[in-house]
Design an enzyme around this catalytic site. Structure first.
Site, short mmCIF file in Angstrom:
data_model
loop_
_atom_site.label_atom_id
_atom_site.label_comp_id
_atom_site.label_asym_id
_atom_site.label_seq_id
_atom_site.Cartn_x
_atom_site.Cartn_y
_atom_site.Cartn_z
N SER A 83 0.79 -1.23 0.00
CA SER A 83 0.00 0.00 0.00
C SER A 83 0.83 1.28 0.00
CB SER A 83 -0.85 -0.01 1.26
OG SER A 83 -2.16 0.32 0.98
N LYS A 86 0.87 3.50 -2.94
CA LYS A 86 -0.26 4.40 -3.24
C LYS A 86 0.15 5.87 -3.07
CE LYS A 86 -3.58 0.92 -1.75
NZ LYS A 86 -4.24 0.31 -0.58
N TYR A 209 -1.78 -2.05 -10.84
CA TYR A 209 -1.82 -1.77 -9.40
C TYR A 209 -1.17 -2.92 -8.61
CZ TYR A 209 -3.86 -1.83 -4.73
OH TYR A 209 -4.02 -1.93 -3.38
N TYR A 261 -4.65 3.76 7.42
CA TYR A 261 -5.92 3.05 7.44
C TYR A 261 -6.90 3.73 8.41
CZ TYR A 261 -2.94 -0.44 5.17
OH TYR A 261 -2.07 -1.08 4.34
N VAL A 279 0.57 -3.52 4.18
CA VAL A 279 0.31 -4.78 4.87
C VAL A 279 1.51 -5.72 4.94
CG1 VAL A 279 -2.18 -4.86 4.50
CG2 VAL A 279 -0.65 -5.83 2.78
N1 GLU Z 1 -1.77 -5.05 -2.60
C1 GLU Z 1 -2.54 -5.00 -1.39
C2 GLU Z 1 -4.02 -5.11 -1.72
O1 GLU Z 1 -4.47 -4.53 -2.65
C3 GLU Z 1 -2.19 -3.73 -0.67
C4 GLU Z 1 -2.89 -3.65 0.64
C5 GLU Z 1 -2.23 -2.77 1.64
O2 GLU Z 1 -0.99 -2.77 1.79
O3 GLU Z 1 -3.00 -2.09 2.33
O4 GLU Z 1 -4.75 -5.79 -1.05
#
Ligand code: GLU
Length: 334
Positions: A83, A86, A209, A261, A279
């Protein structure tokens, strides 16, 4: 609540400068030693390969905007960025198409819902609201220019490598594992398309992604990437202007509101800095004008934030005087 444990840790005032080099070196070593014995948290396993991570692995790195680096523990161990990508893809999209367009399609507000929520899309008439959760991030990746998904992937890879100051590589096993199990993200892509928020092939964009999430970085890389955002888009190691200074300001504002989060409010309250977690156990935290902290430790709290990473970052925010809200050290130091 966050796992910060700052009882008795002095709160230094935010001055606009990092402390002296050897002091930073010492505080980084102390932050590492203090957080290392903490055994709380659970390693993510919803992407099967992530469950193989060593729960003992723990690294901390601080990068200053002048290129100084301070590391402790496993700061060079590689893990998939997940994540945290992002944050940097948001910056690339804003740099390419302008933050107004990204704001129209994606938004900047916290949904207060988990990172992979479908309900959040439905509740907001298809507007993903938050570029730091999966729906908003998939819509953001789709805004990175490219005639084909492959071109967009090349732009994402080059951009994230520019932030890191070295060519990043894909973890093929993580990519294959997530690609085989990401039906929920594929559904999010389709739902965004149905609301007219995604004008490209949803499955191809979800694949880009998934690849961006599978790029390998270390705590050291995260610190350098964060320090680039801290210094108006200039990488402290290579000197490359990766994105504009305005884009860095906008990205840090989004991270302050959304980076941790459902604990983003608590993070801003306790640590007082923009950050982004993932995560696989990484956290990047940015001190504007000064530098950044990168941490890696796989065990996570119930919201998906690394437990040791939170502790080390909270300690460093206080001892290095990074909390942007700390203007006065008179009083209790609570
Ligand atoms: N690639 C993970 C997903 O899309 C990233 C989630 C994360 O790190 O919050 O579930």
């Amino acid at each position: 609540m966050l796992e910060t444990d700052t009882e008795g840790v002095p709160q230094r005032v935010a001055t606009g400068r990092m402390p002296a080099w050897d002091e930073v070196e010492e505080w980084v070593a102390l932050a590492y030693e203090r957080a290392r014995p903490v055994a709380a948290g659970t390693v993510a396993d919803y992407i099967p390969v992530l469950a193989e991570a060593d729960p003992e692995s723990f690294g901390v790195c601080v990068a200053e905007v002048d290129g100084s680096l301070h590391s402790a523990g496993d700061a060079q161990v590689l893990f998939s960025i997940q994540s945290i990508s992002k944050a940097f893809v948001y910056a690339l999209a804003c740099d390419a198409v302008g933050h107004e367009r990204v704001g129209d399609i994606v938004g900047v507000n916290n949904t207060g819902l988990p990172f992979n929520s479908v309900i959040a899309i439905e509740l907001n008439a298809g507007h993903p609201m938050n570029p730091m959760v999966n729906a908003g991030a998939i819509a953001t990746t789709a805004l990175v220019p490219g005639d084909t998904a492959e071109d967009t992937w090349s732009a994402v890879l080059a951009g994230l490598s520019g932030f890191a100051g070295r060519p990043l590589e894909l973890d093929e096993r993580v990519y294959a594992s997530e690609a085989a199990t990401n039906q929920r993200n594929q559904a999010i892509g389709r739902l965004l398309q149905s609301y007219g928020r995604l004008d490209r092939d949803p499955l191809e964009i979800v694949d880009v992604y998934t690849r961006q999430c599978s790029l390998l970085v270390s705590a050291h890389d995260l610190a350098v990437m964060g320090a680039t955002l801290a210094d108006g888009g200039v990488n402290p190691i290579t000197g490359q202007q990766v994105v504009s200074a305005d884009v860095c300001r906008d990205t840090l504002a989004v991270l302050a509101a959304n980076g941790l989060y459902e604990r983003s409010g608590e993070w801003l309250f306790e640590i007082g800095l923009p950050g982004k977690s993932g995560v696989s156990g990484g956290i990047v935290t940015v001190a504007p004008g000064k530098g950044a902290i990168g941490t890696f430790s796989p065990p996570l709290d119930s919201a998906g934030n690394s437990v040791r990473g939170q502790r080390a970052t909270a300690y460093l925010s206080r001892t290095l005087g990074l909390n942007i809200f700390a203007s006065d050290d008179r009083g209790s130091n609570a």
